[in-house]
Design a protein around this motif. Structure first.
Motif, PDB file in Angstrom:
ATOM      1  N   PHE A   9       2.650  10.099 -17.443  1.00 41.50           N
ATOM      2  CA  PHE A   9       1.829  10.048 -16.237  1.00 41.50           C
ATOM      3  C   PHE A   9       1.060   8.736 -16.230  1.00 41.50           C
ATOM      4  O   PHE A   9       0.209   8.489 -17.092  1.00 41.50           O
ATOM      5  N   LEU A  10       1.374   7.873 -15.271  1.00 40.50           N
ATOM      6  CA  LEU A  10       0.723   6.576 -15.127  1.00 40.50           C
ATOM      7  C   LEU A  10      -0.344   6.681 -14.042  1.00 40.50           C
ATOM      8  O   LEU A  10      -0.058   6.583 -12.849  1.00 40.50           O
ATOM      9  N   ASP A  11      -1.570   6.917 -14.473  1.00 43.09           N
ATOM     10  CA  ASP A  11      -2.674   7.036 -13.523  1.00 43.09           C
ATOM     11  C   ASP A  11      -3.146   5.650 -13.098  1.00 43.09           C
ATOM     12  O   ASP A  11      -3.225   4.734 -13.913  1.00 43.09           O
ATOM     13  N   GLU A  12      -3.465   5.510 -11.831  1.00 44.32           N
ATOM     14  CA  GLU A  12      -3.878   4.231 -11.231  1.00 44.32           C
ATOM     15  C   GLU A  12      -2.837   3.134 -11.482  1.00 44.32           C
ATOM     16  O   GLU A  12      -3.141   2.049 -11.994  1.00 44.32           O
ATOM     17  N   ILE A  13      -1.608   3.417 -11.084  1.00 49.49           N
ATOM     18  CA  ILE A  13      -0.504   2.479 -11.298  1.00 49.49           C
ATOM     19  C   ILE A  13      -0.714   1.170 -10.548  1.00 49.49           C
ATOM     20  O   ILE A  13      -0.160   0.129 -10.933  1.00 49.49           O
ATOM     21  N   ALA A  14      -1.543   1.171  -9.515  1.00 53.62           N
ATOM     22  CA  ALA A  14      -1.797  -0.062  -8.760  1.00 53.62           C
ATOM     23  C   ALA A  14      -2.482  -1.119  -9.606  1.00 53.62           C
ATOM     24  O   ALA A  14      -2.471  -2.301  -9.255  1.00 53.62           O
ATOM     25  N   GLU A  15      -3.081  -0.718 -10.747  1.00 54.92           N
ATOM     26  CA  GLU A  15      -3.791  -1.661 -11.602  1.00 54.92           C
ATOM     27  C   GLU A  15      -2.865  -2.388 -12.567  1.00 54.92           C
ATOM     28  O   GLU A  15      -3.322  -3.259 -13.316  1.00 54.92           O
TER      29      GLU A  15
ATOM     30  N   ALA B  37       3.545   8.838 -11.238  1.00 52.65           N
ATOM     31  CA  ALA B  37       2.501   7.835 -11.040  1.00 52.65           C
ATOM     32  C   ALA B  37       1.468   8.355 -10.043  1.00 52.65           C
ATOM     33  O   ALA B  37       1.763   9.218  -9.213  1.00 52.65           O
ATOM     34  N   ALA B  38       0.266   7.831 -10.152  1.00 51.08           N
ATOM     35  CA  ALA B  38      -0.793   8.215  -9.219  1.00 51.08           C
ATOM     36  C   ALA B  38      -1.635   7.000  -8.882  1.00 51.08           C
ATOM     37  O   ALA B  38      -1.752   6.064  -9.678  1.00 51.08           O
ATOM     38  N   THR B  39      -2.208   7.022  -7.694  1.00 49.60           N
ATOM     39  CA  THR B  39      -3.083   5.924  -7.281  1.00 49.60           C
ATOM     40  C   THR B  39      -4.029   6.389  -6.179  1.00 49.60           C
ATOM     41  O   THR B  39      -3.696   7.278  -5.394  1.00 49.60           O
ATOM     42  N   CYS B  40      -5.203   5.777  -6.172  1.00 44.52           N
ATOM     43  CA  CYS B  40      -6.124   5.988  -5.052  1.00 44.52           C
ATOM     44  C   CYS B  40      -6.062   4.807  -4.096  1.00 44.52           C
ATOM     45  O   CYS B  40      -6.743   4.790  -3.075  1.00 44.52           O
ATOM     46  N   ALA B  41      -5.226   3.814  -4.434  1.00 42.37           N
ATOM     47  CA  ALA B  41      -5.100   2.619  -3.603  1.00 42.37           C
ATOM     48  C   ALA B  41      -4.034   2.819  -2.530  1.00 42.37           C
ATOM     49  O   ALA B  41      -3.186   3.713  -2.625  1.00 42.37           O
ATOM     50  N   ASP B  42      -4.078   1.983  -1.526  1.00 46.91           N
ATOM     51  CA  ASP B  42      -3.053   1.961  -0.479  1.00 46.91           C
ATOM     52  C   ASP B  42      -1.933   1.048  -0.970  1.00 46.91           C
ATOM     53  O   ASP B  42      -1.990  -0.165  -0.815  1.00 46.91           O
ATOM     54  N   LEU B  43      -0.904   1.640  -1.590  1.00 47.19           N
ATOM     55  CA  LEU B  43       0.154   0.828  -2.185  1.00 47.19           C
ATOM     56  C   LEU B  43       0.935   0.051  -1.138  1.00 47.19           C
ATOM     57  O   LEU B  43       1.384  -1.067  -1.400  1.00 47.19           O
ATOM     58  N   GLU B  44       1.133   0.628   0.032  1.00 46.17           N
ATOM     59  CA  GLU B  44       1.833  -0.096   1.085  1.00 46.17           C
ATOM     60  C   GLU B  44       1.090  -1.383   1.433  1.00 46.17           C
ATOM     61  O   GLU B  44       1.703  -2.438   1.621  1.00 46.17           O
TER      62      GLU B  44
END
Length: 448
Positions: free
Chosen positions: A222-228, A263-270
């Motif tokens: 589980f990759l939390d906050e993958i946007a980082e 994976a999880a993120t709170c960011a807008d990956l798009e």
């Protein structure tokens, strides 16, 4: 019926009224309803409406020999779990039944909220329509081993969803490892994920070290906050997702790992992809299965159940029984904006439990900050996350993330025009470029 009867207990009903009576007689014994639209007397839609009203968590699959668009849309609009056209493949029906049963198991777990019920651990709580959709997605995705992306604001419970996907999937008994990509320094993240060989860098452990991909072999990572994850490392992650191979830091040997990545993120990956801060091909790879968690403000009806659950979970810590929650307190809690979502609510209940003197939780909560809006809430969520990560440097973590988000947003709004973005932010172009480079945000080359 005969084909399914070998593996399941099947109860048949000839009319809609008989079907409703069978469910009402023992609703907990029913995992799924296969409902024909055309029946003698009242049709399947009539029964679907009754079941959705009385048993909203019971999956209903509509069945018809007349496969037209209008009927399918109407069935799904009224809340059917799925829609089948006769004749159908028995294997497909079996797979559908298993997915629906997993959703049913999740919702049963989620609504087990009696104040004196035992608390086995963290669970997903809620019975709102938005959360029922989440349970449905979990049921649909859990049986696969494909990558999955969980999105949602900070504190909505993304790791709980990841654990549910594992619990109801084929790798439930295999390793489940968590990597918080935001909490690990960027220069150490590669060795954390992929390991390193002896002598790979100054201070490397003798004999090297296994990374999380090797340790999770056969299971789930589980990759939390993958946007980082920095852009330079994203290509290595993409490769292991594509063919399951990688090299340790400082090594040349090709290592193969069978790992499901959630994976999880709170960011807008798009938006990150559009700004050049996240690889488009990696986004497409992890976005195969997607689950979005709604913020707590969009499912306020779940707050009473969440409050009871957290009282039950943390009540023992106050050293005296807490048997109830006042209605005034529940109304006040439901009126709050909860920028930190479920995590913030849980911390608030722990604070209230520590200050309450009676058996009924009735303490007053502080008023929301004046003029609190979505922007204020997002900043508080960012601050809460920086503090919860522990260790030193919370201030610098908060400022760095706020700066990175602000720069990425300014570049997106100006179509990547550095001069316009710098003017919008009130900084020089040189400062913007330095900050963008520091945070791994791609900006247009001025000489291109």
């Amino acid at each position: 019926g005969r084909a399914l009867g070998e593996d399941y207990e099947v109860r048949a009903a000839a009319t809609a009224e008989e079907g409703l009576a069978a469910v009402e007689a023992d609703p907990e014994a029913v995992d799924l309803v296969l409902l024909d639209i055309r029946m003698p007397g009242r049709d399947g839609f009539w029964l679907l409406d009754r079941l959705r009203e009385g048993f909203p968590n019971l999956p209903v699959v509509m069945v018809t020999a007349y496969g037209d668009t209008e009927t399918a849309i109407e069935a799904m609009k009224r809340g059917a779990y799925d829609y089948l056209v006769k004749p159908f493949d028995v294997a497909h029906v079996r797979a559908l039944i298993e997915a629906a049963r997993k959703q049913r198991a999740l919702t049963r777990s989620a609504v087990s909220l009696e104040p004196d019920a035992p608390s086995p651990g963290d669970r997903i709580i809620g019975n709102s329509p938005a959360m029922v959709e989440v349970y449905k997605r979990i049921g649909q995705i859990a049986a696969t081993t494909l990558p999955c992306l969980i999105t949602g604001e900070t504190g909505t419970g993304k790791e709980l969803v990841a654990r549910a996907l594992v619990q109801y999937g084929p790798r439930a008994e295999k390793p489940f490892l968590v990597v918080d990509c935001a909490a690990i320094p960027k220069d150490l993240l590669e060795s954390e994920l992929f390991g390193y060989e002896e002598g790979a860098f100054t201070g490397a452990r003798k004999g090297g070290k296994l990374g999380k991909f090797e340790l999770a072999h056969g299971g789930t990572l589980f990759l939390d906050e993958i946007a980082e994850i920095p852009l330079a490392l994203q290509s290595k992650l993409l490769r292991v997702l594509q063919d399951g191979t990688f090299q340790r830091v400082g090594g040349t040997e090709e290592i193969r790992a069978d790992v499901r990545v959630i994976a999880a993120t709170c960011a807008d990956l798009e938006a990150r992809v559009a700004a050049g801060a996240f690889r488009a091909d990696l986004f497409y790879r992890i976005n195969v299965g997607r689950i979005h968690l709604p913020p707590l403000r969009e499912r306020r009806g779940d707050i009473p159940a969440l409050v009871r659950y957290f009282v039950q979970k943390h009540g023992a810590a106050v050293g005296r029984p807490v048997t109830g929650v006042s209605e005034d307190l529940l109304r006040a809690l439901q009126a709050r904006p909860w920028p930190g979502n479920v995590r913030e609510l849980e911390n608030e209940i722990r604070r209230l439990l520590a200050s309450t003197r009676g058996e009924v939780l009735a303490a007053e909560i502080p008023p929301a900050c004046p003029g609190e809006d979505a922007a204020c809430g997002e900043l508080r969520s960012l601050a809460a996350r920086a503090l919860e990560e522990g260790g030193e440097g919370a201030f610098h973590r908060f400022v760095a993330r706020a700066e990175a988000s602000l720069i990425a947003e300014a570049l997106e709004r100006t179509g990547g025009n550095v001069s316009a973005a710098a003017r919008l932010l009130g900084i020089t172009r040189l400062t913007l470029r330095k900050k963008a480079e520091e945070y791994g945000i791609r900006v247009p080359d001025p000489d291109a």
